[in-house]
Scaffold this motif. Structure first.
Motif, short mmCIF file in Angstrom:
data_model
loop_
_atom_site.label_atom_id
_atom_site.label_comp_id
_atom_site.label_asym_id
_atom_site.label_seq_id
_atom_site.Cartn_x
_atom_site.Cartn_y
_atom_site.Cartn_z
N ILE A 4 0.84 -1.20 0.00
CA ILE A 4 0.00 0.00 0.00
C ILE A 4 0.87 1.25 0.00
O ILE A 4 1.82 1.35 0.78
CB ILE A 4 -0.94 0.02 1.23
N VAL A 5 0.54 2.21 -0.85
CA VAL A 5 1.20 3.52 -0.88
C VAL A 5 0.19 4.54 -0.34
O VAL A 5 -0.90 4.68 -0.89
CB VAL A 5 1.64 3.91 -2.30
N HIS A 6 0.54 5.24 0.72
CA HIS A 6 -0.39 6.21 1.31
C HIS A 6 -0.65 7.38 0.37
O HIS A 6 -1.77 7.82 0.18
CB HIS A 6 0.15 6.72 2.65
N ARG A 7 0.41 7.96 -0.19
CA ARG A 7 0.37 9.02 -1.21
C ARG A 7 -0.07 10.40 -0.72
O ARG A 7 -0.13 11.35 -1.50
CB ARG A 7 -0.54 8.62 -2.38
N ASP A 8 -0.38 10.54 0.57
CA ASP A 8 -0.82 11.86 1.05
C ASP A 8 -0.26 12.15 2.44
O ASP A 8 -0.92 12.81 3.25
CB ASP A 8 -2.35 11.92 1.06
N LEU A 9 0.93 11.66 2.73
CA LEU A 9 1.53 11.90 4.03
C LEU A 9 1.94 13.37 4.16
O LEU A 9 2.60 13.92 3.29
CB LEU A 9 2.76 11.01 4.23
N LYS A 10 1.53 13.99 5.25
CA LYS A 10 1.89 15.37 5.56
C LYS A 10 1.62 15.60 7.03
O LYS A 10 1.09 14.71 7.73
CB LYS A 10 1.12 16.36 4.69
N LEU A 11 1.97 16.77 7.55
CA LEU A 11 1.79 17.03 8.98
C LEU A 11 0.36 16.82 9.43
O LEU A 11 0.09 16.29 10.51
CB LEU A 11 2.23 18.46 9.30
N GLU A 12 -0.61 17.21 8.58
CA GLU A 12 -2.02 17.12 8.98
C GLU A 12 -2.53 15.69 9.09
O GLU A 12 -3.59 15.46 9.67
CB GLU A 12 -2.90 17.89 7.98
N TRP B 62 9.87 9.94 0.69
CA TRP B 62 10.18 11.34 0.42
C TRP B 62 9.35 12.24 1.34
O TRP B 62 9.87 13.18 1.95
CB TRP B 62 9.90 11.67 -1.04
N ALA B 63 8.05 11.95 1.46
CA ALA B 63 7.17 12.75 2.31
C ALA B 63 7.62 12.71 3.77
O ALA B 63 7.57 13.72 4.48
CB ALA B 63 5.73 12.27 2.19
N VAL B 64 8.08 11.55 4.24
CA VAL B 64 8.59 11.44 5.60
C VAL B 64 9.84 12.32 5.76
O VAL B 64 10.04 12.96 6.79
CB VAL B 64 8.92 9.98 5.96
#
Length: 395
Positions: free
Chosen positions: A142-150, A218-220
């Motif tokens: 699974i790829v989350h694709r929307d990792l961010k602080l929120e 990358w997002a991490v």
């Protein structure tokens, strides 16, 4: 109707499903709007436990219906303490309804601002939990694709509890490499969440190349950069939106970031090493979540205990607070729009599915309306309150 039934057969009548929902749960106050759905707090009658309820309206278009089904499908597969769990789901003629665990804690952004003291070791604990969850997702393909602080929250108000990942509506099974830009045109085109997503977008996504699990790593890396400096790694000071975006694209594609002074002067070499390996432009050479978990900084062995709160707090407030307020006002606008259309709800429910779908495809809602005097007053109050919290914690 339970999740397994939802995914295997056509839904029962709306009346039966709504009756089942009403028998099991009481709706509580605190309605809010997210990007694709309304969110309520509900309480299970049998146990008194609180849960979160997401309601996706089918009339809002095919994309919303796909997102609702996708989030349910993904959450069904994931059982992990650092992921907000799916509890129940229902489908009616007009809505998809997801019941998930209720996270009562704060977003990581808010938690950091309220801490009295903050160090690399605190950031290391956060990143370790995030990477543990991401590594589990990747093991499932699974790829989350929307990792961010929120999308990072504490499960309860106690800051020592688990960090949980939320918002799986854009998650996707990797299978063959993915090409679509995070599954929605708004990902790299005009929307209220455009800048936020772009800041966390990997070079391969910006370049519209095929991609997979490395985009989450990358997002991490971007999250880690922000947690240690309060600044995004890629940033352009420009009032011209078109030129701003082009410059930001170029920076991301080239991996053009720096460990700027004075923000990184007191940060350990081990932390910089991990950031560099996560923000590797070539996705084939980028560090994986599993490898990042074994890094000496993530394990806490090389993370410094020096207090960096004042500098990080000041920069996060400068770079991210106004964006969060803007999002809050856009949500307020949507809620007011929904309340204004409440009188027509009964009439809409009598429409056929075909009529509702047609309306959902052609309907447009202006979520970017100008901020009025009353909202400007609210913004001023929020800014003063944020200033007080940050100043108090620095002292």
């Amino acid at each position: 109707m339970a999740l397994g039934c939802w995914l295997c057969r056509a839904p029962s009548t709306s009346e039966c499903i709504l009756g089942e929902l009403a028998e099991k749960y009481d709706y509580g106050p605190g309605t809010r709007m997210e990007e694709f759905c309304e969110v309520f707090q509900v309480k299970e009658k049998a146990t008194g436990h609180s849960f979160s309820c997401k309601r996706f309206r089918k009339r809002d278009g095919r994309r919303v219906r796909e997102i609702a089904r996708n989030e349910a499908h993904m959450l069904k597969m994931i059982k992990h303490p650092n992921v907000l769990q799916l509890v129940d789901s229902f489908e009616t003629r007009t809505e998809y309804i997801l019941i998930t665990e209720y996270a009562t804690g704060k977003e990581v952004f808010e938690w950091l601002l309220e801490l009295g003291r903050y160090s690399e070791q605190d950031a290391s604990v956060v990143l370790h939990q995030v990477l543990t969850a991401v590594s589990h997702l990747h093991s499932l393909g699974i790829v989350h694709r929307d990792l961010k602080l929120e999308t990072l929250m504490y499960h309860t108000r106690n800051g020592d509890t688990n960090i949980v990942l939320t918002d799986f509506h854009l998650a996707k099974m990797e299978g063959r490499r993915i090409r679509e830009p995070c599954g929605t045109p708004e990902y790299l085109e005009g929307s209220s969440n455009k800048l936020c997503r772009l800041l966390f977008s990997a070079p391969e996504v910006v370049a519209k190349k095929k991609y997979g699990r490395p985009v989450d790593c990358w997002a991490v890396g971007v999250i880690m950069y922000i947690l240690l400096s309060g600044n995004p790694p890629f940033y352009v000071e420009c009032d011209d939106h078109a030129n701003h975006d082009k410059s930001l694209y170029r920076q991301i594609l080239a991996g053009n970031y720096e460990f700027d002074s004075p923000y990184w002067d007191e940060i350990s070499d081990a932390a910089k090493d991990l950031v560099s390996k996560l923000l590797e432009v070539n996705q084939e050479h980028r560090m994986t979540a599993k490898e990042a978990l074994a890094h000496e900084w993530t394990c806490g062995k090389a993370a410094l205990d020096k207090d960096i709160k004042s500098g990080v707090c000041a920069q996060m407030k400068r770079n991210f607070a106004k964006r969060r307020w803007k999002k809050a006002f856009q949500v307020t606008t949507v809620v007011k729009h929904l309340m204004g259309n409440q009188r027509g709800t009964n009439e809409r429910k009598r429409r056929t599915d075909v009529e509702m779908e047609t309306e959902g495809e052609t309907r447009s809602t202006d979520e970017e309306e100008a901020v009025g005097p009353e909202q400007k007053s609210q913004m001023s109050g929020l800014e003063e309150e944020e200033e007080k919290v940050c100043t108090k914690n620095q002292h």
